[in-house]
Structure formats: C-alpha cells, structure tokens
Motif scaffolding. Structure first.
Motif, mmCIF file in Angstrom:
data_model
loop_
_atom_site.group_PDB
_atom_site.id
_atom_site.type_symbol
_atom_site.label_atom_id
_atom_site.label_comp_id
_atom_site.label_asym_id
_atom_site.label_seq_id
_atom_site.Cartn_x
_atom_site.Cartn_y
_atom_site.Cartn_z
ATOM 1 N N ILE A 131 0.834 -1.207 0.000
ATOM 2 C CA ILE A 131 0.000 0.000 0.000
ATOM 3 C C ILE A 131 0.868 1.256 0.000
ATOM 4 O O ILE A 131 0.611 2.205 -0.758
ATOM 5 C CB ILE A 131 -0.954 -0.008 1.204
ATOM 6 C CG1 ILE A 131 -1.988 -1.122 1.057
ATOM 7 C CG2 ILE A 131 -1.648 1.349 1.358
ATOM 8 C CD1 ILE A 131 -2.815 -1.369 2.310
ATOM 9 N N LEU A 132 1.907 1.277 0.839
ATOM 10 C CA LEU A 132 2.774 2.454 0.909
ATOM 11 C C LEU A 132 3.469 2.704 -0.431
ATOM 12 O O LEU A 132 3.474 3.827 -0.937
ATOM 13 C CB LEU A 132 3.811 2.280 2.012
ATOM 14 C CG LEU A 132 4.867 3.383 2.125
ATOM 15 C CD1 LEU A 132 4.217 4.742 2.413
ATOM 16 C CD2 LEU A 132 5.897 3.039 3.206
ATOM 17 N N ALA A 133 4.048 1.650 -1.004
ATOM 18 C CA ALA A 133 4.747 1.813 -2.281
ATOM 19 C C ALA A 133 3.781 2.235 -3.382
ATOM 20 O O ALA A 133 4.112 3.079 -4.228
ATOM 21 C CB ALA A 133 5.451 0.518 -2.663
ATOM 22 N N SER A 134 2.585 1.656 -3.373
ATOM 23 C CA SER A 134 1.579 2.027 -4.375
ATOM 24 C C SER A 134 1.206 3.497 -4.250
ATOM 25 O O SER A 134 1.094 4.220 -5.262
ATOM 26 C CB SER A 134 0.331 1.155 -4.222
ATOM 27 O OG SER A 134 0.613 -0.213 -4.445
ATOM 28 N N ALA A 135 1.000 3.954 -3.030
ATOM 29 C CA ALA A 135 0.638 5.354 -2.810
ATOM 30 C C ALA A 135 1.740 6.284 -3.302
ATOM 31 O O ALA A 135 1.474 7.308 -3.955
ATOM 32 C CB ALA A 135 0.356 5.598 -1.326
#
Length: 472
Positions: A131-135
């Motif tokens: 989720i963090l990398a996607s954001a």
C-alpha cells in the motif's frame, strides 16, 4: 512556468520524502483509495485475460522462462517479476477501463500497481508495504503529469506532442515505487527514477488511426519500473538533474516547460491519490460524458429512428481522439476502435447497454459493426464546444444537441464525470464493476474471497496470497 536553468536536484527532493514515508504517515483516505484501486485493477486484469493482445503479451512474458517470482493475474503461471509487471500492465490497460487523473489526463494505476505487485510478491512483502509503495508511485505519477500540464493553455504538453503521458510518467513513478518498496535509501530511489527516465516512452497515434500498441504501453512502463529499481539497487546511477536538466526528462518531452510547484509542493503531505477518477465505462475517458448524454436521451424517450442529426460538443483538445478522422469514428471496425469513438458510444448508450451504463460486451467487434448503430453514427458530428473548453481538463464534459423529427431540438449537458470527487462511484457500483469484470475469468464463488483479501490487504504479512487467489 519555472525557469528550469535555475533549479537542480528535483528527483533527489522527491526521493528524500519517499524514503522517509511510512505506512502510518498515510491518511486513511489514501489507504482506502489504494485498496479500491488494487481491487479495480485486478478486476480489469481478469476481464482482459482472454484478449488476443493479452495472449500475445503472455507469450512474450513466458518465452524466455526464468524464475517463477510473481503471478500473471488470472493465469496459472508465475514468471520473473519484470515479466509479470509487463504482462499485468498490459492486462490492466487493455480495456481502457482503468482510472484517470485530471487534469493531467493520465492513468496512474495501470503502470504503477503492476510493478509494485510483481516486486512485492517476489520479495514477499507485506500488505502495508504494498500500500505504501503504491501510494508513493501513484502520487509521483500524478505529479509528473501535472508538471507537464500548461494551466494557461489548459492542456497537457505531453499529449499536445503526441506522447502518452501515462507510460512516460508511469515508468518513472513505478521505478520510484519499487525502489521504495525495496527499502532503498534516497539516493537509490533517485537513481531508479533517473534510470527509468531513459526507458520511458509511448506515442498515441494509435488512438487516432488504429493499432493495438497502446495496450502494451503500461506493461512496458511497469517492466521498466521494476528493471530500473533493480538496476539502481545493483549500482547503476542516474543523473541528479534528470527531471529539470538541460537534457533532462521535461526538456526532452515537453520542451522548456516545467511546473516545479505541481511536482514538488506538498509531496508526502498533500495527496492526489483519493481524487483519481474511477471509470464507470470501458472506453476512452473523453467519451464518458457522451455516454451519460446517450443514457439521458434514452431515459427521455429519444429514439434512433426519430433522430435527424446529432452534434456532440466536447472540449477542443479531445476532438482529435474521439472525433477525428470523422469517417473512421463513424465506422469503427473493431470494439477497440469503438472505445475511442464519440459517435459509437452515443449510439450504443442510446440503444442501452450493460454494467453501469455500457459494459465490456457493448464494445465487441460485432457491436461495433451493428447496422443500427452504424446508421445512426452517420448522422453524428463531433465538434469543439466553447462551454466544454472552459471546463476541460478538470472534467471531460459534453454538450449534445439532438435534432429530432417529432420533438424538435433536445440539448443534453453533462459537465461532470461520474467516478470523480464530485460524482463518486458508490461502494456498490465499484463492487458491481469488479464482479462483472472478474466474473469473465473466475467462477462467482471465487470472487468474494478476492474481495475479502484486498479489503484486508493491510493485515497481510505476505501479499502473495492475493495474487495466488486469481489463478483460474
């Protein structure tokens, strides 16, 4: 316009912030949005699995063998991460059903998420990591697109020059996202983006005159993202002024223009991710308000037999994509060409379609050649409309004027797109879209399990289980 000669190290500033961000720094709205986009894009990959172009992409991705590191969504195969990123990127963008950021007019999820998925599965990363990398990647993609958007002209300079901002900006954003996922330091994240800038490419002539090459653009960008990050971790470096330099990214792609504030201001604090538009219809986003107008005309009792002439007014910069050459747009030969035809989508929406108004089956080759649709399309013009120009590209509006035999002239305005912050799709509508798409590849009893996994993404220790669940 920023004087690019007086600035240095933009990618380093962005990389510093990206490396420092943690999952707990993400606003709840961003976390929720990434989950929704993950589910949405997985549904699109599943729906696109049986396209001939998807088969070609899969054959390309598996031709050289290699380590089984990551899944191709909807297939019983694992391939190297770079190959999985390519294949899933192709699947994600092939239906023109993926999300759109405005006013940059690019599709952030399709190039970024497949790259993050492949690297996260290969490295057995957690749901929070994904989720963090996607954001990070989605936000970076939006900002790169906006840095090439001329607010005075009201137009993306990428598109003005015939370039596909999605794949060009997406490759750099995907590289930054994957490098951040790998826990790289700021210098390595900056290097990954700098390397990807030498790989980023894509032109959009196929939108006008045909060809399926655009379907591989996001796959190539995702592949470049993984490759560039891996190369940076291995020790290859990129130029520190890759974005703003005299021979840098923006100079090469949009000339002496760079909106540095749009690129840098508030990165990591102010998020565009939740405001990216979901698509309710599987067609070029410029056509969506035209579809809404067609639905409205049908609801008002307008019929094709009663129509003498239709004038579809859209923003001037979009006419070249959905209305030119008009002879081609009035007679699309394939469902893919129909996705970029304002005359077709109006005729199809007036006749009635599936899903949320028009669905994938409404863009089949057979429907594109439907005699009744073709007869109406011959009576449809597409023109630039001044009112639409004032709104574009914050929205893709349409003003449709219908001259009828029995009721005179009917004018329908649709000035705001469904799926954006002003007219969001409901949770039920997003669920309907995913179910419709996933159901083209998986039995109904499998779909709920995938939804549960994605809804609980932040609680997963290893995201591999999500992609394993998509195997047919």
């Amino acid at each position: 316009m920023t004087d690019v000669s007086q600035t240095t190290g933009y990618i380093e500033r962005l990389a510093d912030t990206a490396a420092a961000l943690t999952f707990t720094d993400l606003p709840d709205a961003v976390v929720a949005s990434v989950g929704q986009r993950t589910l949405d894009l997985m549904g699109l990959c599943l729906a696109a699995a049986e396209l001939p172009t998807s088969d070609a992409a899969l054959r390309f991705a598996t031709a050289d063998g290699g380590l089984p590191q990551a899944h191709v969504v909807g297939h019983d195969v694992m391939v190297p991460a770079r190959a999985a990123a390519f294949a899933n990127g192709v699947l994600a963008h092939s239906l023109d059903y993926d999300d759109t950021h405005l006013p940059s007019v690019l599709h952030p999820s399709a190039p970024v998420l497949p790259a993050v998925w492949a690297a996260a599965e290969r490295d057995h990363r957690s749901g929070e990591d994904l989720i963090l990398a996607s954001a990070i990647g989605l936000e970076l993609c939006c900002r790169l697109g906006m840095a090439g958007y001329d607010r005075d002209a009201g137009n993306s300079l990428f598109f003005e020059r015939g370039q596909h901002a999605t794949s060009i900006c997406g490759a750099i954003a995907a590289a930054g996202a994957v490098a951040a996922l790998r826990g790289a330091d700021p210098a390595t994240i900056a290097d990954a983006c700098g390397i990807a800038a030498s790989m980023a490419a894509g032109i959009i002539e196929a939108n006008r005159t045909g060809g399926t090459v655009k379907r591989i653009h996001c796959g190539w960008a995702a592949n470049c993202g993984v490759s560039a990050a891996d190369l940076a971790v291995a020790g290859i470096t990129g130029p520190p002024t890759v974005l703003e330099g005299r021979f840098g990214f923006f100079q090469a792609h949009v000339g002496e223009f760079l909106d540095a504030d749009a690129l840098l201001d508030g990165f990591g604090e102010r998020w565009d991710v939740p405001d990216i538009f979901f698509k309710p219809y599987p067609a070029n986003h410029f056509t969506h308000a035209v579809i809404d107008a067609g639905i409205a005309a049908r609801e008002q009792g307008v019929t094709a037999d009663d129509i003498e002439r239709v004038t579809i007014g859209v923003a001037g910069p979009t006419v070249r994509t959905v209305g030119e050459p008009i002879e081609v747009k009035r007679a699309p030969e394939t469902g893919y060409q129909a996705q970029f035809s304002a005359p077709f989508v109006f005729a199809a929406a007036l006749a009635g379609g599936g899903g949320l108004g028009l669905a994938l089956d409404d863009f089949s080759d057979e429907r594109a050649n439907d005699p009744d649709c073709r007869a109406l399309m011959q009576r449809i013009d597409v023109v630039a409309d001044a009112a639409c120009d004032e709104i574009f590209p914050d929205q893709f509006p349409a003003v449709v004027t219908i001259d009828t035999r029995s009721r005179g002239t009917v004018v329908i305005e649709r000035l705001q797109n469904r799926g954006g912050p002003g007219a969001p799709l409901t949770s039920a509508e997003l669920a309907r879209k995913f179910s419709d798409n996933a159901g083209r590849r998986l039995p109904a009893d499998r779909i709920g399990g995938i939804v549960e996994l994605v809804e609980g993404l932040a609680r997963l220790d290893d995201v591999s289980t999500v992609f394993e669940a998509t195997r047919p």
